[in-house]
Scaffold this motif. Structure first.
Motif, PDB file in Angstrom:
ATOM      1  N   UNK A 661       1.539  -2.593  -1.202  1.00 48.50           N
ATOM      2  CA  UNK A 661       2.990  -2.492  -0.979  1.00 48.50           C
ATOM      3  C   UNK A 661       3.775  -3.482  -1.837  1.00 48.50           C
ATOM      4  N   UNK A 662       3.115  -4.544  -2.252  1.00 42.45           N
ATOM      5  CA  UNK A 662       3.797  -5.596  -3.016  1.00 42.45           C
ATOM      6  C   UNK A 662       3.997  -5.238  -4.486  1.00 42.45           C
ATOM      7  N   UNK A 663       3.502  -4.073  -4.924  1.00 41.07           N
ATOM      8  CA  UNK A 663       3.600  -3.724  -6.341  1.00 41.07           C
ATOM      9  C   UNK A 663       4.213  -2.338  -6.561  1.00 41.07           C
ATOM     10  N   UNK A 664       5.028  -1.906  -5.599  1.00 41.14           N
ATOM     11  CA  UNK A 664       5.533  -0.535  -5.667  1.00 41.14           C
ATOM     12  C   UNK A 664       6.837  -0.378  -6.448  1.00 41.14           C
ATOM     13  N   UNK A 665       7.533  -1.456  -6.706  1.00 37.60           N
ATOM     14  CA  UNK A 665       8.789  -1.331  -7.457  1.00 37.60           C
ATOM     15  C   UNK A 665       8.702  -2.128  -8.752  1.00 37.60           C
TER      16      UNK A 665
END
Length: 716
Positions: A661-665
């Protein structure tokens, strides 16, 4: 074109048009609010400012100067005069006393006639005349004025003419009135009428004293009345000029002008008149008016750009369908959008026509029409390297079109010249390509590289875009025609120029055992980032190069990423350029950036990719979603941040098992204030997902129920 894709693109276009229309309405609201605030400050300024000075009139000022110049020149023409002077005060006093005695005797005589006639019948008017004459003779101001005239005669007339002039003077001032009363008195009391009061006899005291003064009269040389003329001019000037009156001493100015030559003094008077005219003609600067105009130009330009974006997406989708069975569908959709814009134009014109002619401002009407005039960007190409076709669809009859085509009265040359001026490009850089009289179309070609400027002007890309577009409309009104719409670039595409690239259409399945599509279990290294199989999605290729080798050479090492289709910038993404936004979660407002994600499932959330429902001919309901597939330059990724839409209590919920989730944007910042960053992002595929149920019920979408609407990022 695939019917399902055609459905999605049609809905996508409708949604984009609605988003843009909503944004245009919001821009108008913002403009109204800003303008209202400026107008309130303007009203307060007008209310509190000191009253304006009286600037006088040109006619009065010029009359003063003309008289002054005439008087000065007359003084110059008559430098010296001879004037008689009498200084025997005893004779002067005696003359005044004798005159008063004569007038008093006349008054007594008239009073006597008045009293005798009053008891008689039919004498009312005569009695009233006697009374008024007595009052006039006894009035001190009248006596003083008459005496001054008498003294001037004695002082200035030729000696041999003075006595006659004095007798004539008496007759005019007193004698005629006495003679009239005597004549009317003959009807009532003729026996008491005395004619001596109507004349001055040579033996009267007035004549005797006048003769003494004439004998004592001396002649002297008198200089011209130059200074008196100057002093009177200064007095009148300061009465008219309030501002100069506050800072000028009348005596000092009179002495200064008196010391100058006549020509220098006249020059001063004429310069004063010019300065006064300049002050009168000078428009008082209203900073609020300028601020208001700048605000309207700014928001008008923004609306122009949005309208151009609206036509651009419809035109581009139509080009995607070029040559397919869906071609007519998207042409009709484009035509409907143009018709709707024309309807808005007509409604605006109707409202303007309903205004009172005195209240209507023609320049505002033209500005409104120019701003909302449909401009349709099609296949523009590179205006820096090739000529730009621009097509004008007109509201004109066959007679006008034939005259234009036949170049009656050199109308084509005049039109091209004014068009060059409107676009601010050198003369001769525009030529006519084609004239279609039946369709009322004029097509021109803009020489390279000037087409770039023309495009920016017509789609709101320069500060004075509204004014420039208005000038373009005026080029047509000057030749008695009106523009209905403008098309930038080529409309029709050859087969080899079509936008779709079916060679790269793919169907991604969930298992290698499924022969209907493509699947891979492990990630593919794409430019140093993992690229996972987008199972459940179908890909439609967009042509961005001429072949696979060219694509690999340009973008083969770039990372794979996705972008949703629900945002306002989706149109620009589809056309291989992302319009950077200024709102988001990870940077302060004002920092221009765009968002992409390596996860197609993250971009497929309904706040990023709107689900569309369609009922088939068989009555079956199907749901569709569209996501854009892009290649991203790894060097352009400024930072990688966590997701921003899970609720605070569900941050550990897995969105996509392939990514943390920490690398989705992925955040890509703008470079050097450029609006489009196609150099760093290229959209080359449309990903479509089809399901029988709403996408939120699909297994990959279970996490949707844990999203927090308050944290939606609408600028993705």
């Amino acid at each position: 074109m695939d019917d399902d894709l055609a459905f999605c693109l049609g809905r996508f276009t409708d949604h984009q048009v609605q988003l843009i229309d909503d944004r245009i309405a919001k821009i108008k609201e913002e403009e109204n609010e800003v303008c209202r605030e400026i107008e309130e400050r303007q009203a307060a300024h007008i209310k509190n400012r000191p009253p304006q000075r009286d600037k006088g009139s040109h006619a009065k000022d010029k009359a003063l100067v003309d008289k002054f110049v005439s008087d000065l020149r007359q003084c110059s023409a008559e430098p010296r005069k001879i004037r008689a002077v009498t200084d025997d005060q005893t004779c002067i006093d005696s003359l005044r006393a004798e005159l008063w005695t004569k007038v008093a005797a006349s008054t007594t005589y008239i009073n006597r006639l008045h009293n005798l006639a009053r008891p008689l019948s039919n004498t009312a008017k005569f009695v009233e005349t006697c009374r008024e004459t007595v009052e006039s003779f006894k009035r001190p101001s009248d006596f003083d004025a008459n005496y001054k005239v008498l003294y001037k005669i004695i002082e200035q007339d030729e000696k041999d003419q003075v006595i006659g002039s004095i007798q004539k003077w008496w007759k005019e001032k007193y004698g005629d009135k006495v003679a009239e009363i005597n004549q009317r008195n003959q009807k009532f009391n003729g026996a008491v009428t005395e004619p001596n009061f109507a004349i001055l006899s040579p033996n009267s005291g007035v004549i005797r004293n006048a003769k003494k003064l004439i004998e004592a009269r001396q002649e002297t040389i008198v200089e011209p009345e130059y200074f008196e003329v100057v002093r009177e001019f200064v007095r009148q000037l300061l009465l008219l000029d309030e501002e100069k009156r506050e800072h000028t001493d009348a005596n000092e100015l009179s002495n200064e002008l008196n010391s100058r030559t006549i020509e220098e003094t006249i020059d001063y008077a004429e310069r004063w008149l010019s300065e006064r005219d300049e002050i009168r003609n000078r428009k008082e600067e209203d900073p609020y008016k300028i601020e208001l105009e700048e605000a309207k130009a700014k928001y008008g330009r923004q609306r122009m750009a949005r309208r151009a974006q609206k036509f651009a997406v419809a035109a581009f989708i139509r080009q995607l369908a070029a040559g397919s069975k869906n071609d007519e569908q998207f042409q009709e959709q484009l035509d409907n959008i143009v018709k709707q814009e024309r309807k808005i134009n007509e409604e605006t014109e109707t409202k303007e026509e309903g205004k009172n002619n005195e209240e209507r401002k023609p320049e505002e009407e033209r500005k409104t029409n120019a701003e909302s005039l449909p401009v349709i960007p099609c296949d523009i190409g590179d205006p820096n390297e090739e000529e730009l076709p621009v097509t004008f669809e007109l509201k004109a009859d066959a007679a006008f079109m034939n005259q234009f085509k036949n170049n009656s009265n050199e109308v084509q040359e005049r039109f091209i010249k004014s068009l060059c001026q409107a676009f601010s490009i050198p003369s001769g850089e525009i030529r006519i390509k084609n004239i279609d009289c039946d369709k009322a179309i004029i097509c021109i070609l803009i020489s390279k590289p000037h087409g770039t400027v023309v495009v920016k002007i017509l789609i709101g890309g320069v500060e004075d875009a509204v004014a420039r577009k208005e000038a373009v409309c005026k080029c047509f009104s000057d030749i008695n025609a009106n523009v209905d719409s403008i098309i930038l670039g080529e409309v029709a595409l050859e087969v080899e120029g079509r936008r779709m690239d079916p060679r790269w259409n793919k169907n991604y399945v969930s298992s290698s055992n499924d022969p209907t599509g493509q699947y891979w279990a492990n990630s593919i290294n794409q430019g140093g980032k993992p690229y996972f199989c987008p199972s459940g999605w179908k890909r439609y290729g967009i042509k961005v190069d001429t072949g696979g080798k060219e694509f690999d050479a340009k973008w083969g090492t770039w990372n794979m990423a996705y972008h949703g289709t629900r945002s306002e910038v989706a149109t620009n993404i589809l056309m291989s350029g992302l319009k950077v936004g200024t709102h988001g979660c990870h940077y302060d407002d004002g920092v221009r950036r765009v968002y992409v994600s390596p996860s197609i499932e993250y971009c497929a959330h309904q706040i990023y990719a709107c689900p569309w429902e369609k009922t088939t001919k068989n009555g079956e309901n199907l749901w569709y979603q569209l996501v854009f597939q892009c290649r991203v330059n790894p060097k352009s990724i400024a930072s990688i941040k966590p997701e921003t839409i899970l609720g605070p209590d569900y941050k550990k919920e897995v969105i996509d098992p392939n990514f943390k989730n920490s690398e989705l944007e992925w955040i890509i910042l703008d470079r050097a204030d450029q609006e489009f960053i196609a150099d760093d992002i290229i959209c080359y595929g449309m990903m479509m997902r089809t399901s029988k149920d709403h996408p939120k019920t699909l297994t990959p979408s279970k996490w949707w129920e844990h999203t927090d609407p308050a944290c939606y990022s609408t600028s993705t």
